[in-house]
Design a protein around this motif. Structure first.
Motif, PDB file in Angstrom:
ATOM      1  N   VAL A  77      16.096  63.267 -84.991  1.00 66.43           N
ATOM      2  CA  VAL A  77      15.290  62.571 -83.979  1.00 66.43           C
ATOM      3  C   VAL A  77      16.219  61.741 -83.106  1.00 66.43           C
ATOM      4  O   VAL A  77      17.042  60.965 -83.609  1.00 66.43           O
ATOM      5  N   GLN A  78      16.085  61.903 -81.793  1.00 65.90           N
ATOM      6  CA  GLN A  78      16.897  61.149 -80.844  1.00 65.90           C
ATOM      7  C   GLN A  78      16.130  59.915 -80.375  1.00 65.90           C
ATOM      8  O   GLN A  78      15.020  60.033 -79.844  1.00 65.90           O
ATOM      9  N   ILE A  79      16.684  58.731 -80.596  1.00 67.03           N
ATOM     10  CA  ILE A  79      16.033  57.497 -80.142  1.00 67.03           C
ATOM     11  C   ILE A  79      16.225  57.371 -78.637  1.00 67.03           C
ATOM     12  O   ILE A  79      17.348  57.235 -78.141  1.00 67.03           O
ATOM     13  N   ALA A 106      25.100  54.643 -83.402  1.00 63.23           N
ATOM     14  CA  ALA A 106      25.506  55.212 -82.107  1.00 63.23           C
ATOM     15  C   ALA A 106      24.378  55.129 -81.076  1.00 63.23           C
ATOM     16  O   ALA A 106      24.059  56.107 -80.389  1.00 63.23           O
ATOM     17  N   LEU A 107      23.797  53.944 -80.951  1.00 65.47           N
ATOM     18  CA  LEU A 107      22.697  53.730 -80.011  1.00 65.47           C
ATOM     19  C   LEU A 107      23.082  52.789 -78.873  1.00 65.47           C
ATOM     20  O   LEU A 107      22.216  52.223 -78.212  1.00 65.47           O
ATOM     21  N   GLN A 139      12.977  65.510 -73.963  1.00 62.31           N
ATOM     22  CA  GLN A 139      13.495  66.501 -74.881  1.00 62.31           C
ATOM     23  C   GLN A 139      12.687  66.531 -76.175  1.00 62.31           C
ATOM     24  O   GLN A 139      12.100  65.541 -76.588  1.00 62.31           O
ATOM     25  N   GLN A 140      12.658  67.705 -76.793  1.00 61.69           N
ATOM     26  CA  GLN A 140      12.020  67.834 -78.085  1.00 61.69           C
ATOM     27  C   GLN A 140      12.724  66.935 -79.104  1.00 61.69           C
ATOM     28  O   GLN A 140      13.950  66.863 -79.154  1.00 61.69           O
ATOM     29  N   GLY A 141      11.928  66.222 -79.900  1.00 60.51           N
ATOM     30  CA  GLY A 141      12.520  65.392 -80.941  1.00 60.51           C
ATOM     31  C   GLY A 141      12.915  64.007 -80.502  1.00 60.51           C
ATOM     32  O   GLY A 141      13.622  63.314 -81.231  1.00 60.51           O
ATOM     33  N   GLU A 142      12.454  63.566 -79.325  1.00 62.02           N
ATOM     34  CA  GLU A 142      12.741  62.201 -78.895  1.00 62.02           C
ATOM     35  C   GLU A 142      11.743  61.218 -79.512  1.00 62.02           C
ATOM     36  O   GLU A 142      10.567  61.554 -79.701  1.00 62.02           O
ATOM     37  N   GLY A 143      12.213  60.032 -79.808  1.00 62.59           N
ATOM     38  CA  GLY A 143      11.352  59.000 -80.359  1.00 62.59           C
ATOM     39  C   GLY A 143      11.658  57.654 -79.755  1.00 62.59           C
ATOM     40  O   GLY A 143      12.739  57.422 -79.205  1.00 62.59           O
ATOM     41  N   ILE A 144      10.694  56.749 -79.842  1.00 64.63           N
ATOM     42  CA  ILE A 144      10.852  55.378 -79.374  1.00 64.63           C
ATOM     43  C   ILE A 144      10.700  54.455 -80.573  1.00 64.63           C
ATOM     44  O   ILE A 144       9.734  54.566 -81.338  1.00 64.63           O
ATOM     45  N   TYR A 174       7.804  55.933 -82.834  1.00 61.85           N
ATOM     46  CA  TYR A 174       6.775  56.662 -82.099  1.00 61.85           C
ATOM     47  C   TYR A 174       7.337  58.004 -81.622  1.00 61.85           C
ATOM     48  O   TYR A 174       8.471  58.072 -81.130  1.00 61.85           O
ATOM     49  N   MET A 175       6.500  59.045 -81.746  1.00 57.45           N
ATOM     50  CA  MET A 175       6.840  60.332 -81.170  1.00 57.45           C
ATOM     51  C   MET A 175       5.601  60.921 -80.509  1.00 57.45           C
ATOM     52  O   MET A 175       4.482  60.460 -80.726  1.00 57.45           O
ATOM     53  N   ARG A 176       5.813  61.941 -79.708  1.00 59.79           N
ATOM     54  CA  ARG A 176       4.702  62.530 -78.964  1.00 59.79           C
ATOM     55  C   ARG A 176       3.968  63.568 -79.806  1.00 59.79           C
ATOM     56  O   ARG A 176       4.565  64.494 -80.345  1.00 59.79           O
ATOM     57  N   GLY A 177       2.648  63.365 -79.940  1.00 63.74           N
ATOM     58  CA  GLY A 177       1.736  64.372 -80.442  1.00 63.74           C
ATOM     59  C   GLY A 177       2.114  65.077 -81.723  1.00 63.74           C
ATOM     60  O   GLY A 177       1.972  66.301 -81.813  1.00 63.74           O
TER      61      GLY A 177
END
Length: 321
Positions: A77-79, A106-107, A139-144, A174-177
């Protein structure tokens, strides 16, 4: 709106507690004009106040973020952004509190967004911001990552005229759907448009009229989701006391028993951590069951109100991309 799923979360509360009588005595001795008596405060369902004695605010943040970021890393998952809220820390040093974690995971280049002015309704603001972000191509796999942490440094951060505040921290990814996790079906923010300050009469005015803003937010959320209040199994609200929940239950025409109250006595009110703490407690006790629809309501001093309807699909802390 774009549906947001809470795919992972973490809550930290200190082990140390003091009785509300002791807390009230302390804040009054330090000059706070606390206008509620011990007996009145106890009658609202409060009993203990969490007090952090070992960790500083940065360590509290790391405690809730590190397990989420480790699991996110394992699942690729990419923050995409970090949203931070702290009612007690408003000295423009929020980014510094996250610097060590940013180095570790690495953020460093990830946007860090401190949210102020929304008091204890910031969780719902973060859901709305995440929904807006996920409506854009991403992008697929993005999160907040949403983080909230509070540690009172003095009695004026421990209380206002009518309320005691405990220490604690929480974080949510959080991620989308997503198909698994805490799905958010609708989320709404409402603002009074009034200006409040710490004058006791204005605080009293706020506490006597805020339910009107909450009702507007709840109605808008139900309309957006196409659901009826009778379909809601549980209501997780900011821990403002049984007297507030009773008022809201009457206004919203919801049985008071649906308001989750099992953390109130032991944990009290911990700013924006209340709701995630209540959800976590309900899952651990088995009272929030898979496929339940539930509502979250946040009340922020200054006239900010949030409401969301969620569906509990499966145990969180198991990322499903």
């Amino acid at each position: 709106m774009c549906n947001v799923t809470i795919v992972d979360y973490s809550v930290y509360l200190p082990e140390s507690r003091i009785h509300v009588k002791e807390a009230i005595q302390q804040v009054k001795a330090d000059g706070v004009d606390f206008q509620t008596s011990d007996s009145e405060y106890l009658n609202k369902g409060f009993e203990l106040v969490p007090i952090e004695e070992e960790l500083d605010l940065e360590q509290m943040i790391a405690t809730v973020c590190r397990p989420i970021l480790r699991r996110a890393l394992q699942m690729n998952v990419q923050i995409a952004a970090v949203i931070f809220a702290s009612v007690t820390n408003n000295e423009n040093e929020e980014r510094n509190l996250f610097d060590n974690l940013a180095d570790e995971f690495a953020l460093e280049a990830v946007p860090f967004i401190p949210l102020e002015e929304y008091a204890c309704s910031t969780m719902h603001l973060s859901l709305c911001l995440a929904s807006n972000y996920f409506m854009l191509p991403c992008q697929q796999g993005e999160g907040i990552l949403f983080i909230t942490a509070d540690r009172a440094k003095n009695s004026y951060e421990r209380s206002d005229t009518f309320m005691l505040f405990g220490d604690g921290a929480s974080a949510a990814l959080y991620m989308r759907g997503q198909r698994e996790g805490q799905q958010t079906l609708a989320s709404v923010m409402r603002v009074d448009g009034l200006v409040y300050d710490l004058a006791p009469n204005r605080i009293q005015l706020y506490y006597s009229t805020f339910y009107l803003g909450v009702r507007q937010a709840v109605r808008a959320t139900l309309n957006e989701s196409g659901m009826h209040i009778a379909q809601i199994a549980l209501v997780f609200c900011t821990n403002l006391g049984t007297h507030v929940w009773s008022m809201l239950a009457t206004v919203l025409k919801v049985p008071l028993e649906r308001f989750y109250n099992l953390t109130l006595a032991q944990d009290g009110h911990i700013h924006n951590t209340d709701i995630l703490n209540n959800i976590d407690h309900a899952i651990r006790t088995g009272l929030l069951k898979p496929d339940y629809f539930y509502m979250t309501i946040s009340v922020g001093f200054g006239g900010y109100y949030g409401c969301a309807i969620h569906r509990y699909v499966k145990e969180v802390n198991e990322l499903c991309i």
